[in-house]
Design an enzyme around this catalytic site. Structure first.
Site, short mmCIF file in Angstrom:
data_model
loop_
_atom_site.label_atom_id
_atom_site.label_comp_id
_atom_site.label_asym_id
_atom_site.label_seq_id
_atom_site.Cartn_x
_atom_site.Cartn_y
_atom_site.Cartn_z
N LYS A 53 16.87 2.21 -3.71
CA LYS A 53 15.44 2.56 -3.71
C LYS A 53 15.09 3.56 -4.81
O LYS A 53 15.95 4.23 -5.39
CB LYS A 53 15.01 3.06 -2.32
CG LYS A 53 14.84 1.88 -1.36
CD LYS A 53 14.23 2.26 -0.04
CE LYS A 53 14.07 0.99 0.82
NZ LYS A 53 13.57 1.30 2.17
N ARG B 198 21.16 -0.25 6.10
CA ARG B 198 20.67 -1.53 5.58
C ARG B 198 20.94 -1.53 4.08
O ARG B 198 20.37 -0.71 3.36
CB ARG B 198 19.18 -1.67 5.88
CG ARG B 198 18.53 -2.96 5.42
CD ARG B 198 17.05 -2.99 5.81
NE ARG B 198 16.41 -4.23 5.39
CZ ARG B 198 15.94 -4.44 4.15
NH1 ARG B 198 16.02 -3.50 3.24
NH2 ARG B 198 15.38 -5.60 3.85
C1 PT1 Z 1 13.85 -0.37 5.38
C2 PT1 Z 1 13.41 -1.55 4.70
C3 PT1 Z 1 13.21 -2.73 5.48
N1 PT1 Z 1 13.16 -1.58 3.36
C4 PT1 Z 1 13.88 -1.56 7.39
N2 PT1 Z 1 13.46 -2.70 6.83
C5 PT1 Z 1 12.71 -2.72 2.80
N3 PT1 Z 1 14.11 -1.54 8.74
C6 PT1 Z 1 12.52 -3.87 3.58
C7 PT1 Z 1 11.60 1.87 -3.24
O1 PT1 Z 1 11.19 3.03 -3.01
O2 PT1 Z 1 14.05 0.77 4.75
N4 PT1 Z 1 14.07 -0.41 6.70
N5 PT1 Z 1 12.78 -3.86 4.89
C8 PT1 Z 1 12.42 -2.75 1.33
N6 PT1 Z 1 11.29 -1.92 1.00
C9 PT1 Z 1 11.31 -1.02 -0.07
C10 PT1 Z 1 10.59 0.16 0.00
C11 PT1 Z 1 12.08 -1.30 -1.19
C12 PT1 Z 1 10.68 1.11 -1.02
C13 PT1 Z 1 12.16 -0.37 -2.23
C14 PT1 Z 1 11.47 0.84 -2.15
O3 PT1 Z 1 12.16 1.55 -4.28
#
Ligand code: PT1
Length: 260
Positions: free
Chosen positions: A201, A235
Site C-alpha cells: 500500500k 491479507r
Molecule cells: C483491506 C483491503 C481489502 N484492501 C480488507 N479488504 C483492499 N479486508 C481491498 C493504498 O493506500 O485492507 N482489508 N480489500 C485494497 N485497497 C487499497 C486501499 C489498496 C489503499 C491500496 C491502497 O495504496
C-alpha cells in the site's frame, strides 16, 4: 489471506475463460505457498477506483470462486454486494470480506446472517473514489474502534455469533499517513480478532519512496508488525515470502504463532 484480484487490469489479455483459468492457477499456487484462504475480488476498492455493476462483478469472480472451491481451496469473497456474497456462498465461499462492513448493500447483513461464514468488517471513511481527498478525524484510533464496535453490535443483533466476526482498521481507506501510523501503533486498541491489509500500500511508498512494484520488504515488515501485535490474519499479495517471514518470526515467538 492471499489477494486474488479478478479485475481487467490484473490480467493481460485473452477471453474470460482464459483469464478465469489463469486466476484459478494463481489461487492454487498461493494455497500451496501457505495461504489459509484466497480472497477473490472483482471490484477494485483502491483509492480512485470506480464501482462495478453487479452482473459484471459476478462474471469476473464466479468462475474463480467455483474453480477454487471445487478443488477444495478455502475461498473468501471480497465484495460489498449482497448478491455477489450470496452466489459466492452458494458456490462454497466460507468468508465474506466487505470493505464497507455490511453497510453498502442493505441486504448484505441478512445474507451474512443466513450463512455460517466468517465475516471481515473493515473501516473506511468515505468511498473508494474520493476517500483520499481529505481524510479527517479528531481521534482516528477511537473513531475506528467505535465504528468497528458498532458494526460488531449490528451483526450480533442480526443473529451473527461474535466468534464469526473479524475486525479490520482499513489501512489506506480514507486515511493519511499519520492516520495509518496511529492505527498501526495501536492495533491492540481496536479489539480482536484483527485482520490487517497493508500489502504494497501507498503508506510504504510514503515512508520509503518505494514504488508499488518494490514494496515487498515494507509489506513483510508490516505483516510481522501485525503478527507481533496479535493480528489473526494478514491479507497479502506475496504469499510464499510472507509465510517464510512469519514462520521464522513465529519460531522466535513461541507463544504467538505456530506449532512450538
Ligand atoms: C483491506 C483491503 C481489502 N484492501 C480488507 N479488504 C483492499 N479486508 C481491498 C493504498 O493506500 O485492507 N482489508 N480489500 C485494497 N485497497 C487499497 C486501499 C489498496 C489503499 C491500496 C491502497 O495504496
Amino acid at each position: 489471506m492471499a489477494i486474488l484480484n479478478v479485475t481487467p487490469d490484473s490480467f493481460s489479455d485473452g477471453g474470460r475463460i482464459k483469464n478465469a483459468r489463469q486466476a484459478i492457477d494463481a489461487g492454487l499456487r498461493m494455497a500451496e505457498a501457505g495461504a489459509a484462504i484466497i480472497d477473490i475480488g472483482g471490484e477494485s476498492t483502491r483509492p480512485g477506483a470506480a464501482p462495478v455493476a453487479v452482473d459484471e462483478e459476478l462474471r469476473r469472480v464466479m468462475p474463480v470462486v467455483e474453480g477454487l472451491s471445487r478443488r477444495g481451496v478455502p475461498v473468501s469473497i471480497d465484495t460489498r454486494k449482497a448478491r455477489v456474497m450470496a452466489e459466492a456462498l452458494a458456490a462454497g465461499a466460507s468468508m465474506l470480506n466487505d470493505v464497507s462492513a455490511l453497510t453498502y448493500d442493505p441486504e448484505s447483513l441478512e445474507v451474512a446472517a443466513g450463512s455460517s461464514a466468517t465475516i471481515v468488517l473493515m473501516h473506511m471513511q468515505g468511498t473508494p473514489e474520493t476517500m483520499q481527498e481529505a481524510p479527517a478525524y479528531a481521534d482516528v484510533v477511537a473513531e475506528v474502534r467505535a465504528f468497528l464496535d458498532s458494526r460488531v453490535a449490528a451483526c450480533v443483533a442480526a443473529g451473527i455469533a461474535e466468534s464469526r466476526l473479524v475486525r479490520d482498521p482499513g489501512i489506506g481507506f480514507g486515511k493519511t499517513l499519520d492516520h495509518n501510523l496511529a492505527l498501526l501503533r495501536n492495533l491492540p486498541a481496536l479489539g480482536s480478532p484483527l485482520l490487517l491489509g497493508a500489502s504494497r500500500k501507498a503508506l510504504i511508498g510514503r515512508l520509503t519512496g518505494a514504488d508499488v512494484h518494490s514494496r515487498l520488504p515494507g509489506s513483510l515488515a508490516l505483516a510481522l508488525h501485525a503478527a507481533r501485535h496479535g493480528a489473526a490474519w494478514v491479507r497479502v499479495h506475496d504469499v510464499a515470502e510472507t509465510a517464510q517471514a512469519l514462520a521464522v518470526w513465529a519460531a522466535c515467538h513461541p507463544a504467538s504463532l505456530g506449532p512450538h
